[in-house]
Design an enzyme around this catalytic site. Structure first.
Site, PDB file in Angstrom:
ATOM      1  CE  LYS A   1      -3.847  -2.342   2.199  1.00  0.00           C
ATOM      2  NZ  LYS A   1      -4.529  -2.750   3.432  1.00  0.00           N
TER       3      LYS A   1
ATOM      4  CD  GLN B   1      -3.870  -4.472   6.476  1.00  0.00           C
ATOM      5  OE1 GLN B   1      -3.905  -3.442   5.797  1.00  0.00           O
ATOM      6  NE2 GLN B   1      -4.280  -5.630   6.005  1.00  0.00           N
TER       7      GLN B   1
ATOM      8  CG  ASP C   1     -10.217  -0.127   5.102  1.00  0.00           C
ATOM      9  OD1 ASP C   1      -9.999  -0.651   3.998  1.00  0.00           O
ATOM     10  OD2 ASP C   1      -9.530  -0.339   6.123  1.00  0.00           O
TER      11      ASP C   1
END
Ligand code: GUN
Length: 301
Positions: free
Chosen positions: A55, A99, A122
């Site tokens: 990422k 995460q 997200d």
């Protein structure tokens, strides 16, 4: 007949290209560099470290700032919430991703809902979930967004198509189902308790597989010419490659289904590459929105 292979690597590259263009534009016209902060706590899933590294790398490649926060596995909830609060109030940060999975002593729902909804790239915050559910503008979860982009690209309009989503997770199954519903599909969510799941899938124009069961979906589950999106990423033993070797397969039995479907995403190289591309897309969208600018075209729904 053999299916058209929907190439996620090529598609993801085209999204990154668009993201780069919009990053360059906002830098040049407004002196703003979009920034993405990624938080990794501990090492509950060893793969997380690799995801986070990828990422960060791709964020920099499209010209954005990447802020990585690696915290030890015994970080307290209070300290993690303090960091999120700082990032929420940091004007150089336009997207925040924590995460998952988190270590067991941390409450994932609490942590996710501490992220400012406008920076929740997200799309997991409860207000983004509610906005998507009611068909309002939101941050859309990355993997579902990637699935929808591929389906729209292949079909044009999805209106009136029968879609079966196999899997009911908050990360993929439910948001994919909502996106398809918002695009006027007739949507069924199937799961481990669903009766006659094969027959249900076999009546569908679109099957999205997101269950995490290697090669579960076979050719006789699929209608001739249907579109199959395989979200599964399963590591299985591959003794033919040597002792202890593994290989990646999806939730779909690619060898047989690709002979019957009209279009199919492979694993690897299908949905997988779309996820990070959509994360970058969400970050640049968030940056344009927070600055009151007309948001980029083709990077969200
Ligand atoms: N872990 C596995 N997939 C994801 C994802 O899409 N977002 C976050 N934050 N963590 C994950």
């Amino acid at each position: 007949m053999s299916a058209k292979i929907i190439d996620g690597k090529v598609f993801a590259a085209s999204i990154r290209e668009k993201v780069s263009t919009y990053v360059a534009k906002i830098k040049e016209e407004h002196g703003i560099t979009p920034g993405l902060a990624v938080i990794l706590v501990g090492d509950k899933d060893p793969a997380s470290e690799i995801y986070v590294r990828n990422k960060g790398k791709q964020t920099v490649e499209v010209g954005m700032n990447s802020f990585e926060h690696k915290l030890s596995g015994d970080t307290s909830e209070e300290d993690l919430l303090k960091l999120i609060d700082e990032l929420n109030n940091d004007a150089s940060v336009h997207g925040i991703l924590c995460q998952l999975p988190l270590p067991d002593h941390l409450n994932e729902d609490l942590v996710i809902n501490a992220i400012a909804p406008d920076k929740d790239v997200d799309g997991f915050h409860i207000s983004n979930v509610g906005l998507l559910n009611t068909g309002q503008k939101s941050m859309v979860p990355c993997t579902p967004l990637g699935c929808l982009m591929m389906l729209r690209d292949h079909h044009g309009s999805l209106s009136g198509l029968n879609a079966v989503v196999v899997g009911r997770s908050n990360i993929v199954g439910k948001p994919v189902a909502n996106l398809l519903l918002n695009d006027s599909c007739t949507v069924t969510i199937a799961h481990s308790r669903t009766k006659n799941i094969e027959a249900l899938c076999a009546a569908a124009d679109i099957v999205v597989a997101a269950v995490g069961r290697p090669e579960m979906i076979k050719a006789d589950w699929i209608k001739e010419g249907a579109t199959v999106i395989d979200v599964g990423i399963n590591r299985i033993p591959a003794p033919e490659r040597g002792d202890g070797k593994m290989r990646l397969v999806g939730d779909v039995d690619f060898a047989s289904v690709s002979q019957k479907a009209g279009a199919i995403t492979p694993v690897p190289g299908g949905v997988g590459p779309m996820t990070i591309a959509c994360l970058l897309a969400n970050t640049v969208t968030a940056c344009y929105r927070v600055n009151g600018l007309v948001e980029p075209k083709g990077l969200t729904v």
